[in-house]
Design a protein around this motif. Structure first.
Motif, PDB file in Angstrom:
ATOM      1  N   GLN A   1      39.864  32.103  73.878  1.00 18.17           N
ATOM      2  CA  GLN A   1      41.327  32.612  73.810  1.00 18.17           C
ATOM      3  C   GLN A   1      41.546  34.144  74.333  1.00 18.17           C
ATOM      4  N   VAL A   2      42.569  34.637  74.662  1.00 18.73           N
ATOM      5  CA  VAL A   2      43.073  34.965  75.223  1.00 18.73           C
ATOM      6  C   VAL A   2      43.674  36.606  73.957  1.00 18.73           C
ATOM      7  N   TRP A   3      42.747  37.366  73.801  1.00 14.12           N
ATOM      8  CA  TRP A   3      43.013  38.372  71.847  1.00 14.12           C
ATOM      9  C   TRP A   3      44.525  39.126  72.021  1.00 14.12           C
ATOM     10  N   ASP A   4      45.264  39.675  71.508  1.00 15.96           N
ATOM     11  CA  ASP A   4      46.215  40.842  72.115  1.00 15.96           C
ATOM     12  C   ASP A   4      46.143  41.924  70.478  1.00 15.96           C
ATOM     13  N   TYR A   5      45.655  43.021  71.131  1.00 23.02           N
ATOM     14  CA  TYR A   5      45.652  43.913  69.659  1.00 23.02           C
ATOM     15  C   TYR A   5      46.564  45.341  70.815  1.00 23.02           C
ATOM     16  N   GLN A   6      47.033  45.960  69.175  1.00 24.25           N
ATOM     17  CA  GLN A   6      48.053  46.996  69.721  1.00 24.25           C
ATOM     18  C   GLN A   6      47.416  48.015  69.125  1.00 24.25           C
ATOM     19  N   ARG A   7      48.054  49.284  69.819  1.00 25.13           N
ATOM     20  CA  ARG A   7      47.552  50.785  68.888  1.00 25.13           C
ATOM     21  C   ARG A   7      48.938  51.325  67.852  1.00 25.13           C
ATOM     22  N   ILE A   8      47.702  52.067  67.386  1.00 27.93           N
ATOM     23  CA  ILE A   8      48.661  51.938  66.109  1.00 27.93           C
ATOM     24  C   ILE A   8      48.191  53.607  65.417  1.00 27.93           C
ATOM     25  N   THR A   9      49.452  54.547  65.429  1.00 28.47           N
ATOM     26  CA  THR A   9      49.347  55.972  64.950  1.00 28.47           C
ATOM     27  C   THR A   9      49.711  56.184  63.496  1.00 28.47           C
ATOM     28  N   ALA A  10      48.618  56.374  63.335  1.00 28.95           N
ATOM     29  CA  ALA A  10      49.519  56.901  61.204  1.00 28.95           C
ATOM     30  C   ALA A  10      50.521  56.540  60.946  1.00 28.95           C
ATOM     31  N   GLN A  11      50.331  56.097  59.695  1.00 30.19           N
ATOM     32  CA  GLN A  11      51.810  56.368  58.701  1.00 30.19           C
ATOM     33  C   GLN A  11      51.788  56.619  57.749  1.00 30.19           C
ATOM     34  N   PRO A  12      51.461  57.572  57.511  1.00 32.29           N
ATOM     35  CA  PRO A  12      51.504  58.280  56.177  1.00 32.29           C
ATOM     36  C   PRO A  12      51.978  58.053  54.497  1.00 32.29           C
ATOM     37  N   GLU A  13      53.327  57.530  55.101  1.00 30.17           N
ATOM     38  CA  GLU A  13      54.237  56.794  53.895  1.00 30.17           C
ATOM     39  C   GLU A  13      53.829  55.657  53.564  1.00 30.17           C
ATOM     40  N   LEU A  14      53.487  55.012  54.339  1.00 31.26           N
ATOM     41  CA  LEU A  14      52.558  53.508  53.944  1.00 31.26           C
ATOM     42  C   LEU A  14      51.583  53.847  53.006  1.00 31.26           C
ATOM     43  N   PRO A  15      51.944  52.762  51.821  1.00 31.10           N
ATOM     44  CA  PRO A  15      50.033  52.455  50.887  1.00 31.10           C
ATOM     45  C   PRO A  15      49.503  52.316  51.428  1.00 31.10           C
ATOM     46  N   THR A  16      48.795  52.275  52.566  1.00 33.45           N
ATOM     47  CA  THR A  16      47.046  52.253  52.439  1.00 33.45           C
ATOM     48  C   THR A  16      46.172  53.034  52.275  1.00 33.45           C
ATOM     49  N   SER A  17      45.496  52.526  52.269  1.00 37.64           N
ATOM     50  CA  SER A  17      43.973  53.292  51.567  1.00 37.64           C
ATOM     51  C   SER A  17      43.103  53.341  52.863  1.00 37.64           C
ATOM     52  N   VAL A  18      43.574  52.590  53.780  1.00 43.25           N
ATOM     53  CA  VAL A  18      42.087  52.334  55.085  1.00 43.25           C
ATOM     54  C   VAL A  18      40.938  52.920  55.426  1.00 43.25           C
ATOM     55  N   GLU A  19      40.052  53.309  54.681  1.00 38.52           N
ATOM     56  CA  GLU A  19      39.138  54.418  55.021  1.00 38.52           C
ATOM     57  C   GLU A  19      38.740  54.561  56.269  1.00 38.52           C
ATOM     58  N   SER A  20      39.042  53.516  56.571  1.00 38.53           N
ATOM     59  CA  SER A  20      37.914  53.579  58.217  1.00 38.53           C
ATOM     60  C   SER A  20      38.942  54.022  59.250  1.00 38.53           C
ATOM     61  N   THR A  21      40.358  53.521  58.912  1.00 36.06           N
ATOM     62  CA  THR A  21      41.319  54.365  59.883  1.00 36.06           C
ATOM     63  C   THR A  21      41.586  56.164  59.617  1.00 36.06           C
ATOM     64  N   GLN A  22      40.828  56.371  58.729  1.00 32.92           N
ATOM     65  CA  GLN A  22      41.084  58.497  58.282  1.00 32.92           C
ATOM     66  C   GLN A  22      40.590  58.628  59.606  1.00 32.92           C
ATOM     67  N   GLY A  23      41.109  59.594  60.285  1.00 29.81           N
ATOM     68  CA  GLY A  23      40.220  60.946  60.550  1.00 29.81           C
ATOM     69  C   GLY A  23      39.724  59.636  62.685  1.00 29.81           C
ATOM     70  N   ARG A  24      40.369  58.901  62.920  1.00 28.29           N
ATOM     71  CA  ARG A  24      40.627  58.082  64.313  1.00 28.29           C
ATOM     72  C   ARG A  24      41.381  58.664  64.822  1.00 28.29           C
ATOM     73  N   ASP A  25      41.484  59.251  66.118  1.00 25.78           N
ATOM     74  CA  ASP A  25      42.613  58.782  66.589  1.00 25.78           C
ATOM     75  C   ASP A  25      43.217  58.005  68.030  1.00 25.78           C
ATOM     76  N   ALA A  26      42.481  57.240  67.353  1.00 26.55           N
ATOM     77  CA  ALA A  26      43.728  55.589  68.411  1.00 26.55           C
ATOM     78  C   ALA A  26      42.882  54.706  66.977  1.00 26.55           C
ATOM     79  N   VAL A  27      43.562  53.729  67.202  1.00 27.92           N
ATOM     80  CA  VAL A  27      42.864  52.680  65.696  1.00 27.92           C
ATOM     81  C   VAL A  27      44.097  51.145  67.368  1.00 27.92           C
ATOM     82  N   PHE A  28      42.908  50.452  67.353  1.00 29.76           N
ATOM     83  CA  PHE A  28      43.808  49.035  67.767  1.00 29.76           C
ATOM     84  C   PHE A  28      43.660  47.790  66.902  1.00 29.76           C
ATOM     85  N   TYR A  29      45.024  47.089  66.226  1.00 36.42           N
ATOM     86  CA  TYR A  29      44.459  45.949  65.500  1.00 36.42           C
ATOM     87  C   TYR A  29      45.005  44.658  65.909  1.00 36.42           C
TER      88      TYR A  29
END
Length: 357
Positions: free
Chosen positions: A78-106
């Protein structure tokens, strides 16, 4: 430094300058270790390095788009594709592992290609290019197909899954495939295994001319500041030549550095080259081949890790050394603008609460 989260026997140690360098660059490293099925994410707080990992089977090539928003990884079939995202405080998410990160790829998708033994990956201007080693060609992943052929060497007579020449490396120029590396210009099944380790070459795609020949197991061709760089893996050397002087004999090349490891994986930035080093491993099928490889003469002294070379004089700026099971490095990439990135694992439960709108 031992990463206790990974249930593997490995240790990372760095010189004092390595964490300082990453912090000063405000950057982190991505390193693929195909023998451990791991992509390592190496970052720094200025004093120590930190390593996290994502598990992907037989991972080799790493490709980041020029804007660093898309990350692609070659993993087995397979070839996997990831997208870089920035914080979106208006979304109802509580993913602790993304807090304090300056780049997140999902992970946002993948294409199933079948086992192509995909080596280098590179994002061009409009598409992703991959070195399809098993079918001896440069290809692109295409939805609904295993792949789409972009180019194959002129000495390859048929598109068959026979790994005839061990095509492995790709250099882009202006977003288009420009140079490739391969082990031998052979046109029969596993033909590259039969001859000398010095049958390798770098070919220019535009005129299909082998511009550098007689090199020992070449990998990782790259264009940087009008020079063609490449790793001569079997000798542990990093070479370069002005593009304007190609084709060139080996005596015309400029030796940038000679390192005590199987050089594979190369990322240049400014006056620096980040070079991957590996131990020499035995063939998976147990056979003996390339016994004339110079690195075999001093196997006990070889190291695995990342070496940072000053391109101006070939001196070592900093080094990161791996030991234990972490001894096979394929690719090295730099994530700019972050000292604390996170790449989410494909099977992470956190993905159920991570939303990107």
């Amino acid at each position: 430094m031992t990463n206790k989260e990974v249930k593997l026997n490995y240790v990372m140690t760095s010189c004092a300058r390595f964490p300082l360098l990453l912090q000063a660059m405000k950057s982190s490293l991505l390193v693929s270790a195909h023998n451990l099925d791991c992509l390592f994410v190496i970052s720094s707080d200025g004093e120590e390095i930190k390593a996290e990992h994502v598990r992907l089977p037989q991972i080799q090539g790493i490709a980041l788009s020029d804007d660093q928003q898309r990350l692609s990884l070659a993993a087995y079939h397979q070839v996997w594709d990831y997208q870089r995202i920035t914080a979106q405080p208006e979304l109802p998410t509580s993913v602790e592992s993304t807090q304090g990160r300056d780049a997140v790829f999902y992970p946002c998708g993948s294409m199933t290609t079948g086992y192509l033994n995909t080596h280098d990956l590179a994002w061009g201007r409009e598409k992703l290019y991959m070195v399809n080693t098993r079918f001896n060609c440069i290809a692109s992943p295409v939805y609904g197909k295993s792949f789409e052929v972009v180019w194959k060497p002129p000495f390859i007579s048929a598109l068959v899954a026979e790994d005839r020449c061990h095509l492995n490396g790709l250099a882009l120029k202006h977003g288009e495939p420009a140079y490739v590396s391969y082990f031998s210009a052979t046109d029969h099944r596993f033909g590259w295994r039969d001859g000398s380790s010095f049958d390798g070459a770098i070919m220019r795609i535009s005129d299909e001319q082998a511009v550098i020949q007689g090199v020992c197991l070449p990998h990782s061709p790259r264009i940087h500041r009008n020079y063609l760089y490449f790793c001569e893996s079997g000798t542990g050397r990093l070479w370069r030549c002005p593009e304007a002087q190609l084709p060139a004999s080996k005596s015309d090349l400029e030796l940038v550095a000679e390192l005590n490891g199987f050089t594979r994986g190369l990322r240049m930035v400014g006056d620096m080259a980040f070079v991957g080093l590996s131990k020499v491993r035995q063939a998976k099928d147990g056979s003996s081949r390339h016994i004339d490889m110079p690195l075999l003469e001093n196997q006990q002294d070889l190291r695995s890790g990342i070496c940072v070379i000053d391109l101006r004089d070939g001196s070592e700026i900093a080094c990161l050394t791996f030991s234990g099971d972490l001894n096979q490095i394929y690719d090295v990439e730099i994530v700019f603008g972050c000292n604390n990135p996170r790449i989410l694992d494909l099977n992470s439960e956190e993905l159920s609460d991570l939303f990107h709108l």
